[in-house]
Write an enzyme that holds these catalytic residues in place. Structure first.
Site, short mmCIF file in Angstrom:
data_model
loop_
_atom_site.label_atom_id
_atom_site.label_comp_id
_atom_site.label_asym_id
_atom_site.label_seq_id
_atom_site.Cartn_x
_atom_site.Cartn_y
_atom_site.Cartn_z
N GLU A 1 0.88 5.60 0.23
CA GLU A 1 0.57 7.04 0.50
C GLU A 1 1.16 7.96 -0.39
OE1 GLU A 1 -2.31 7.14 2.25
OE2 GLU A 1 -2.20 4.98 2.82
N ASP B 1 0.94 -1.23 -0.04
CA ASP B 1 -0.05 -0.17 -0.05
C ASP B 1 1.06 1.28 -0.11
OD1 ASP B 1 -2.84 1.24 0.59
OD2 ASP B 1 -1.61 2.11 1.71
N HIS C 1 -5.63 4.85 6.49
CA HIS C 1 -4.63 5.62 5.55
C HIS C 1 -3.22 5.51 5.75
CE1 HIS C 1 -8.28 6.74 3.29
NE2 HIS C 1 -8.90 7.06 4.56
N ASP D 1 -2.93 -0.43 6.38
CA ASP D 1 -3.66 -0.72 5.33
C ASP D 1 -3.43 -2.01 4.55
OD1 ASP D 1 -5.17 1.31 5.79
OD2 ASP D 1 -4.78 2.46 4.05
#
Length: 573
Positions: A32, A30, A170, A175
């Protein structure tokens, strides 16, 4: 030898179908970022490596994007400019992640987003993108979960539905941990459907129907060798429980692999989905060589006319161009070649091809286009074509018998020996049309000339093989010699000389058992034109060795022109 696989075949083993799920290492990742646009930067990478339900390792790092993080993004992710100020840049974080994920299948929730960022950064930094398998849990959920189970397929929604141990917030690692639980829950849901490999799991994201997937075991007993496969259906009308009709015929250099692909998303033709639904089994005919498989496929299609083979719905209607043996010969379309001393050129499978070649000859040479029988002793009135100087007008004696025969010889020479005469004759007309800006007429003339050249190339390739009583040729394709016996353009025998065998001895054995092929009439082949052209393709490959030949396998020097030669002749270069 024919191998047959029916609906009661056993389930494929994991080794047959692909990598078993319990032995597949997944790297759930994942990211960001500073936003969702392609120009935005990565601020955090989180990943979890799992195999067989066991966590093998975790990876987490903040990334300095060297750009301002928007306030809304900072509130959403909790990642601020101060937090990433001392973090490594992407040029250091990305290689570390690639090393962590090496040899795994990448999994992400909305993989297009995360994998897209990773690929773009690899390209910008000059790193080669590893050949990762990719799995998207969003696509999996959409195909596995029922519409009334969840309102949407967001990670937070699926986490609540499956009661994941980590709650998405988040942040990349959290995540990714939640996505691991979602992945395992989705795998559990499809376990009772017989999904046991990574390859099968991916099929759920590719809109492959369960009925189609359920028939994948048909490929299990097929050999990994060249040959012909055919899908069959039980013939209910015959009353014979063993009777079947052939639905589709195909060929492959690897029968098992090719048939297996019909039950995956690699097969996208709608007609094949329908065919697989109707089929009740697959049969296979192993062949000695890929050329043997190609020829066998053509013959089976011609024999059985399977309804799902497009070619079988449009059987070849052959036409030939004939130079008649009248006192004043003309061009004629005929359906077959006869032993009548006439010159034949072709064959053609479409009327338009025949018309274009005949019109090209009329454009180049003013031979008569009328069909009535003319007498060399009794003149008759000339037609409008003579007044337009498009016909030499042998009807009214404008040209002598000898002069007209010389003109016909130029046509015969163009068709059988040297196409340059037609190109030269058309040069001035094509130039005049272009100079007068009559481009549509010039394009028609160009198309006709191209049709003549294409037909000439096909004619010489086919007739040169058809004229040889026997050709024995071999080609080395490691670790074997592929050996073929060709008689009058027909494949009469095929075999392999394996390591330790003497190719000449194998060739002699093939000759002794090869099919007897009678000599055809005129330039016709002893097989279909398509079969002879497939043989010609193989014969013209680099490395083919002639073992024995009875006849002359040769083309006229100027019977076929390349594009460069054509331009030179037509434009006068």
């Amino acid at each position: 030898m024919t191998s047959r696989t029916r609906e009661n075949s056993l389930q494929d083993s994991f080794a047959d179908l692909g990598v078993p799920l319990w032995d597949t290492t997944f790297c759930v990742v994942d990211l960001e970022t500073t936003g969702g646009a392609e120009t935005d930067s990565i601020t955090e990478i989180g990943a979890v490596k799992v195999r067989g339900g066991e966590v093998l390792g975790e990876f987490q790092t903040l990334v300095n994007p060297h750009t301002h993080i928007p306030p809304l993004v900072a509130v959403l992710t909790g990642i601020t400019n101060q937090m990433v100020a001392s973090a490594p840049p992407i040029s250091e974080a990305l290689p570390a992640f690639l090393e962590f994920a090496h040899g795994t299948v990448l999994v992400a929730h909305n993989a297009r987003f995360d994998v897209g960022f990773l690929r773009r950064n690899c390209a910008e930094l000059g790193y080669p993108w590893p050949k990762f398998g990719i799995l998207d849990t969003v696509a999996l959920a959409r195909h596995i979960l029922l519409a009334d189970e969840v309102p949407d397929c967001k990670l937070s929604t699926l986490a609540r539905h499956f009661h994941t141990t980590a709650t998405p917030n988040h942040r990349a690692l959290t995540d990714a941990q939640a996505t691991v639980d979602v992945l395992h829950a989705l795998i559990e849901r499809v376990g009772n459907l017989g999904v046991g490999t990574y390859e099968e799991l991916r099929e759920f994201t590719r809109k492959v129907s369960p009925q189609r997937r359920s028939k994948r075991s048909w490929a299990k007993e097929l050999p990994e060798a060249p040959g012909v496969y055919f899908f069959v259906a039980d013939d209910q009308l015959s009353g014979d429980p063993e009777a079947r009709q052939i639905l589709y015929v195909g060929k492959s250099s690897n029968l098992r692999r090719r048939v297996r692909s019909y039950f995956t998303a690699a097969e996208k033709r709608p007609r094949m989905e329908e065919m697989i639904r109707v089929a009740t089994g697959v049969e296979a005919y192993p062949c000695q060589t890929p050329l043997h498989a190609e020829v066998t496929e053509l013959r089976m299609i011609a024999t059985h006319a399977p309804r799902y083979n497009r070619r079988s719905k449009f059987p070849e209607r052959q036409q030939w161009i004939k130079i008649t043996t009248d006192a004043y010969p003309r061009l004629s379309r005929v359906a077959q070649v006869k032993e009548d001393g006439a010159t034949y050129f072709g064959p053609f499978s479409r009327r338009q091809q025949t018309d274009d070649v005949i019109d090209a000859l009329y454009d180049a040479f003013p031979i008569r286009q009328c069909t009535q029988r003319l007498s060399p002793t009794r003149p008759s009135p000339a037609c409008a074509l003579a007044e337009m100087h498009r016909c030499a007008a042998p009807c009214d004696g404008s040209i002598s018998v000898e002069g007209y025969h010389d003109l016909v010889e130029q046509v015969r020479d163009t068709l059988t020996r040297d196409v340059r005469g037609a190109c030269t004759a058309l040069r001035l007309r094509l130039r005049r049309l272009v100079a007068e800006q009559r481009y549509e007429e010039a394009e028609i003339l160009r198309r006709r000339l191209a049709a003549l050249l294409d037909a000439g190339a096909r004619f010489h390739r086919v007739s040169s093989l058809a004229g040889c009583r026997q050709i024995v040729a071999a080609r080395w394709v490691a670790p074997d010699w592929q050996i073929h016996v060709i008689r009058h353009g027909r494949l009469a025998a095929a075999g392999l000389s394996k390591p330790g065998e003497v190719p000449q001895a194998v060739a002699r054995a093939l000759i002794a058992t090869a099919e007897t092929v009678p000599a055809p009439i005129g330039p016709q082949s002893g097989a279909t034109v398509e079969e002879t052209l497939r043989i010609a393709d193989w014969m013209e490959q680099p490395g083919v060795r002639l073992i024995d030949i009875d006849g002359d396998w040769a083309w006229p020097l100027h019977g076929v022109l390349s594009h460069e030669q054509l331009v030179g002749h037509v434009l006068g270069a």
